[in-house]
Motif scaffolding. Structure first.
Motif, mmCIF file in Angstrom:
data_model
loop_
_atom_site.group_PDB
_atom_site.id
_atom_site.type_symbol
_atom_site.label_atom_id
_atom_site.label_comp_id
_atom_site.label_asym_id
_atom_site.label_seq_id
_atom_site.Cartn_x
_atom_site.Cartn_y
_atom_site.Cartn_z
ATOM 1 N N SER A 261 30.836 45.981 36.108
ATOM 2 C CA SER A 261 30.472 47.079 35.213
ATOM 3 C C SER A 261 29.764 48.198 35.952
ATOM 4 O O SER A 261 30.022 49.387 35.698
ATOM 5 C CB SER A 261 29.583 46.549 34.080
ATOM 6 O OG SER A 261 30.280 45.615 33.291
ATOM 7 N N VAL A 262 28.873 47.847 36.863
ATOM 8 C CA VAL A 262 28.148 48.873 37.603
ATOM 9 C C VAL A 262 29.099 49.658 38.502
ATOM 10 O O VAL A 262 29.017 50.887 38.593
ATOM 11 C CB VAL A 262 26.999 48.249 38.413
ATOM 12 C CG1 VAL A 262 26.418 49.251 39.406
ATOM 13 C CG2 VAL A 262 25.894 47.767 37.472
ATOM 14 N N LEU A 263 30.030 48.972 39.169
ATOM 15 C CA LEU A 263 30.985 49.678 40.012
ATOM 16 C C LEU A 263 31.827 50.664 39.215
ATOM 17 O O LEU A 263 32.216 51.715 39.714
ATOM 18 C CB LEU A 263 31.894 48.675 40.724
ATOM 19 C CG LEU A 263 31.303 47.954 41.934
ATOM 20 C CD1 LEU A 263 32.281 46.908 42.464
ATOM 21 C CD2 LEU A 263 30.919 48.927 43.032
ATOM 22 N N ALA A 264 32.109 50.324 37.958
ATOM 23 C CA ALA A 264 32.934 51.203 37.127
ATOM 24 C C ALA A 264 32.138 52.373 36.559
ATOM 25 O O ALA A 264 32.689 53.465 36.380
ATOM 26 C CB ALA A 264 33.559 50.402 35.990
ATOM 27 N N SER A 265 30.843 52.155 36.274
ATOM 28 C CA SER A 265 30.065 53.152 35.524
ATOM 29 C C SER A 265 28.908 53.744 36.315
ATOM 30 O O SER A 265 28.104 54.494 35.761
ATOM 31 C CB SER A 265 29.517 52.520 34.238
ATOM 32 O OG SER A 265 30.548 51.942 33.480
ATOM 33 N N MET A 266 28.779 53.438 37.585
ATOM 34 C CA MET A 266 27.630 53.853 38.388
ATOM 35 C C MET A 266 27.441 55.359 38.364
ATOM 36 O O MET A 266 28.398 56.134 38.371
ATOM 37 C CB MET A 266 27.800 53.360 39.824
ATOM 38 C CG MET A 266 29.093 53.798 40.471
ATOM 39 S SD MET A 266 29.464 52.946 42.017
ATOM 40 C CE MET A 266 28.237 53.646 43.086
ATOM 41 N N THR A 267 26.178 55.762 38.345
ATOM 42 C CA THR A 267 25.821 57.178 38.331
ATOM 43 C C THR A 267 24.939 57.558 39.522
ATOM 44 O O THR A 267 24.449 58.679 39.599
ATOM 45 C CB THR A 267 25.078 57.520 37.028
ATOM 46 O OG1 THR A 267 23.988 56.595 36.856
ATOM 47 C CG2 THR A 267 26.021 57.403 35.830
ATOM 48 N N LEU A 268 24.726 56.605 40.424
ATOM 49 C CA LEU A 268 23.952 56.836 41.636
ATOM 50 C C LEU A 268 24.490 55.901 42.711
ATOM 51 O O LEU A 268 25.167 54.921 42.402
ATOM 52 C CB LEU A 268 22.458 56.592 41.392
ATOM 53 C CG LEU A 268 21.968 55.147 41.264
ATOM 54 C CD1 LEU A 268 20.436 55.109 41.351
ATOM 55 C CD2 LEU A 268 22.408 54.479 39.999
ATOM 56 N N PRO A 269 24.227 56.186 43.991
ATOM 57 C CA PRO A 269 24.684 55.288 45.039
ATOM 58 C C PRO A 269 24.122 53.874 44.852
ATOM 59 O O PRO A 269 22.966 53.699 44.464
ATOM 60 C CB PRO A 269 24.137 55.925 46.326
ATOM 61 C CG PRO A 269 23.992 57.380 45.982
ATOM 62 C CD PRO A 269 23.572 57.401 44.554
ATOM 63 N N VAL A 270 24.968 52.888 45.147
ATOM 64 C CA VAL A 270 24.586 51.491 44.977
ATOM 65 C C VAL A 270 24.773 50.754 46.288
ATOM 66 O O VAL A 270 25.855 50.791 46.892
ATOM 67 C CB VAL A 270 25.434 50.808 43.879
ATOM 68 C CG1 VAL A 270 25.012 49.342 43.713
ATOM 69 C CG2 VAL A 270 25.285 51.549 42.546
ATOM 70 N N LEU A 271 23.708 50.092 46.741
ATOM 71 C CA LEU A 271 23.776 49.266 47.938
ATOM 72 C C LEU A 271 23.976 47.830 47.514
ATOM 73 O O LEU A 271 23.132 47.255 46.807
ATOM 74 C CB LEU A 271 22.486 49.400 48.755
ATOM 75 C CG LEU A 271 22.457 48.624 50.082
ATOM 76 C CD1 LEU A 271 23.477 49.198 51.079
ATOM 77 C CD2 LEU A 271 21.056 48.646 50.692
#
Length: 274
Positions: A261-271
């Protein structure tokens, strides 16, 4: 003590988002004193249109033209960004699959990938699930950059989404160089005893001179990814840190879990780290 990444591998495709990804990677390389290798990885037209193998020689020539045009667009993005950076080095393509890219990632400290943009005209030039496949195959810390917006994950607040898993523990360790530069660090957990779960992590970070603020995210219901991204926005976070595949991969994909879900909806860089 965890050291900053000294070698960064960046995925280059022909989309309009490549330039922003390269600029962010160049900024990271400058801040960490790293070398930034840029590797094109684009599905060939033969792979995207396999039915064309039954067509005439003229059709096959057209597919080869599509491949050349895609690589030219990618190289143009690189040339524009590299003109203002001495940290970027273009590598020769070594394959068109996530596995081929992941093999190169094995020899780098950090990987920088882009979020999939369904509306991009070149979206099919990169396999669906490319980011997750590279993370799983390489096991390397991976920074995934959203397709929309301008981002600077250095110097802003870092938000850690914590679970007591190997993947999340590795992600926290990889993020310590970011946390040491950040103006603030926040920890959140989604469980019945979130504050208790975060206490040992807060203590560990204090040993690195990092004083983190603890947040109780509540129980992990289906809307946890939305609540996590909303919290990141409320806090003004510039980087989200989390493990990839907190449960088994089968469970995670079957339930549409936090990672997916985060990969689909992310709004900031994710490590992330698998």
């Amino acid at each position: 003590m965890p050291t900053p990444p000294r070698s960064i591998l960046v995925h280059l495709d022909s989309s309009s988002h490549s330039a922003a990804r390269l600029r962010l990677a160049s900024d990271l390389a400058q801040a960490f004193g790293a070398q930034c290798d840029v590797l094109p990885c684009i599905l060939s037209a033969y792979e995207r249109y396999p039915y064309a193998m039954d067509f005439t020689g003229a059709a096959l020539s057209s597919l080869q033209t599509l491949d050349r045009e895609a690589l030219d667009r990618a190289r143009t993005s690189f040339d524009i960004v590299a003109a203002g950076s001495d940290r970027l080095r273009l590598l020769s393509p070594r394959g068109s699959t996530p596995w081929a890219f992941a093999q190169s990632a094995l020899f780098h400290d950090l990987v920088v990938l882009g979020q999939r943009d369904p509306a991009d005209p070149q979206v099919d030039e990169v396999p669906a699930g490319f980011a997750s496949a590279v993370m799983i195959a390489s096991g390397k810390p991976t920074l995934v950059v959203p397709w929309a917006g301008r981002f600077d994950p250095l110097g802003r607040r870092v938000l850690v989404a914590w679970r007591p898993t190997r993947e999340c523990a590795r992600a926290v360790t990889a993020a310590i160089p970011w946390m040491r530069l950040a103006r603030g660090v926040d920890l959140v957990s989604y469980s019945e005893a979130a504050l208790e779960a975060l206490a040992p992590l807060k203590a560990q970070l204090q040993q690195h001179g990092i004083d983190a603020v603890v947040h109780d995210g509540g129980r992990e219901h289906g809307d946890a990814p939305e609540r996590l991204l909303s919290l990141a926005a409320d806090l003004g976070s510039g980087l989200l840190v989390m493990g990839c595949w907190g449960h088994s991969r089968v469970h995670e994909w079957a339930t549409g879990g936090m990672t997916r879900s985060v990969l689909a909806s992310m709004t900031l860089p994710v490590l992330m780290v698998h």
